[in-house]
Scaffold this active site. Structure first.
Site, short mmCIF file in Angstrom:
data_model
loop_
_atom_site.label_atom_id
_atom_site.label_comp_id
_atom_site.label_asym_id
_atom_site.label_seq_id
_atom_site.Cartn_x
_atom_site.Cartn_y
_atom_site.Cartn_z
N LYS A 192 0.83 -1.20 0.00
CA LYS A 192 0.00 0.00 0.00
C LYS A 192 0.87 1.26 0.00
CE LYS A 192 -4.09 1.63 2.60
NZ LYS A 192 -5.01 1.27 3.71
N SER A 217 -10.07 -1.61 6.54
CA SER A 217 -9.47 -1.28 5.24
C SER A 217 -8.75 -2.42 4.55
CB SER A 217 -8.53 -0.08 5.39
OG SER A 217 -9.27 1.08 5.66
N SER A 231 -9.71 1.39 2.85
CA SER A 231 -8.91 2.33 2.09
C SER A 231 -7.87 1.67 1.21
CB SER A 231 -8.20 3.30 3.05
OG SER A 231 -7.30 2.59 3.90
#
Length: 446
Positions: A77, A177, A153
């Site tokens: 990420k 997330s 997210s």
């Protein structure tokens, strides 16, 4: 059915193939996606990944392995530090930030374990929503239907695996997330007990709730990644029988506002497990599972901590924020010091109280999120966005509050239907046990 529905069937990577062969497929999938590939990844490390893949193949030819992820294609990420480049966390604000001087510990562990890091994946700006929209770098489309949200997210993380651009993705989970994009894209996702994986070198959203974990096509790959992230020796998952498993179904608040498609998939899964011999019983836990919302009606701990983290940036560069993120951040500073401490103290008392309620159970089973992925167009309005965001975060965030490990498992759905996730919740610190149980459930359900 939109043409994009074909995306759930990418070029699947056979683990028996060489690392360089599998990397070539992943890079080809990114390139073939064109602009969409650039919405999924904020950076692609093609040259470095090829060096790592060649080295992994050389080790394999000599019978040498650095661990369970040696030669596996992994995305990370955009909030993880990588030495020599700024950590942008899905924002344009940090493009000119000083470069990281060292890799984040989880990145160091991946490299030391022989993982082939293919790139950094897109995300909600500063990880502050469960929807996955990003106006700066574009929003990755859902892997089943590109007009729908990817979930956040860790948006690019989920899509990168579901579309064959990585075998495993590493994300963060503060209120769901990792589990939300897993559920909405048909993947397995694991949120560990928070202390299991170090968070240094990951741009924070909440000091209290941030947790790091993997997304993958199956529980076994999640377990392999978890062992590397936690710097624990990997051992094969202990075989667990579904027969006799004590599963609690917390009907009540977390089963409300469910779409029919989600309800049907969840009920079918519960029936399948019961037929396999699991003891599947409804449990009355709303007193505890609704407590995080009652306690935080005047403001949330995540909001208070995010407001602190972003205080200076918001004051100096408000116009550069995603307007949806900025709006939420501005509303987040409502919890004063006394209220914040009060929630912390109440939480400290609630953790052992819920633990006691779960003492007679092996797992809880419930929907990861109560809806399937809505269309991006439907969430252009801030009110609609806020309603959907609250709904997708509702179920997973409860177990961040209680710091319980949880896995989202993809459920069988009709061909072309949108994915649905089943959340399997274990006991704090019982991560290895939960992963073994989740793998047993996965085998029965599929």
């Amino acid at each position: 059915m939109p043409q994009a529905t074909q995306r759930l069937n990418p070029l699947l990577m056979k683990i028996s193939d060489s690392a360089t062969t599998r990397l070539d497929r992943a890079l080809a999938a990114i390139e073939a996606a064109g602009d969409e590939g650039r919405r999924i990844f904020t950076r692609v490390y093609a040259d470095a990944a090829r060096e790592a893949a060649v080295a992994a193949d050389a080790r394999a030819s000599r019978g040498i392995s650095l661990g369970p992820l040696d030669g596996r294609i992994v995305s990370i990420k955009d909030l993880f530090d990588v030495a020599g480049e700024p950590t942008t966390a899905g924002s344009v604000l940090l493009r000119q930030a000083p470069p990281a001087t060292v890799d984040a510990p989880v990145v160091q562990r991946l490299r030391a374990g022989g993982a082939v890091i293919i790139g950094k994946t897109n995300m909600t700006e500063f990880a502050f929503s469960g929807i996955g929209l990003n106006p700066h770098y574009g929003t990755p489309g859902n892997a089943v239907d590109g007009t729908r949200i990817p979930g956040g997210s860790s948006s690019g993380a989920g899509v990168s695996v579901a579309r064959g651009m990585a075998e495993i993705a590493i994300g963060s989970d503060t209120g769901g997330s990792v589990r939300i994009p897993s559920a909405l894209n048909g993947l397995a996702g694991f949120k560990p007990t928070q202390a299991r994986v170090p968070r240094d070198g990951a741009f924070p959203l909440s000091f209290t709730f941030d947790t790091l974990g993997p997304l993958a096509r199956n529980v076994l790959d999640c377990a392999r990644a978890d062992a590397v992230l936690a710097a624990q020796p990997f051992t094969p998952l202990a075989p667990r029988a579904v027969r006799g498993l004590r599963a609690g179904v917390p009907r009540g608040l977390l089963f409300t506002q469910m779409e029919v498609a989600v309800s049907n998939a969840i009920e079918a899964a519960l029936q399948t497990l019961a037929r396999a011999g699991a003891q599947v019983d409804d449990v009355a836990l709303d007193e505890w599972l609704s407590a995080p919302f009652r306690l935080q009606e005047r403001g949330t701990m995540i909001g208070a901590e995010a407001s602190y983290i972003h205080h200076t940036l918001m004051a100096e560069h408000a116009a550069a924020y995603d307007p949806m993120v900025l709006s939420r951040l501005r509303r987040s500073g409502t919890l004063d010091g006394a209220g914040y401490v009060g929630v912390q103290q109440a939480r400290a008392a609630l953790l052992p109280a819920l633990d006691a309620q779960l003492a007679g159970l092996d797992v809880l089973l419930l929907p990861t999120v109560p809806i399937t992925a809505p269309s991006m167009a439907a969430l252009a309005d801030e009110a609609a966005f806020g309603q959907a965001n609250n709904l997708v975060l509702r179920n997973p965030s409860v177990f961040n509050f209680y710091d319980l490990p949880a896995v989202s498992l993809p459920l069988p759905v009709a061909p072309g239907a949108l994915p649905v996730g089943l959340m399997v919740v274990g006991r704090r610190g019982g991560d290895a046990v939960l992963l073994s149980l989740a793998a047993a459930l996965e085998a029965v359900l599929h």
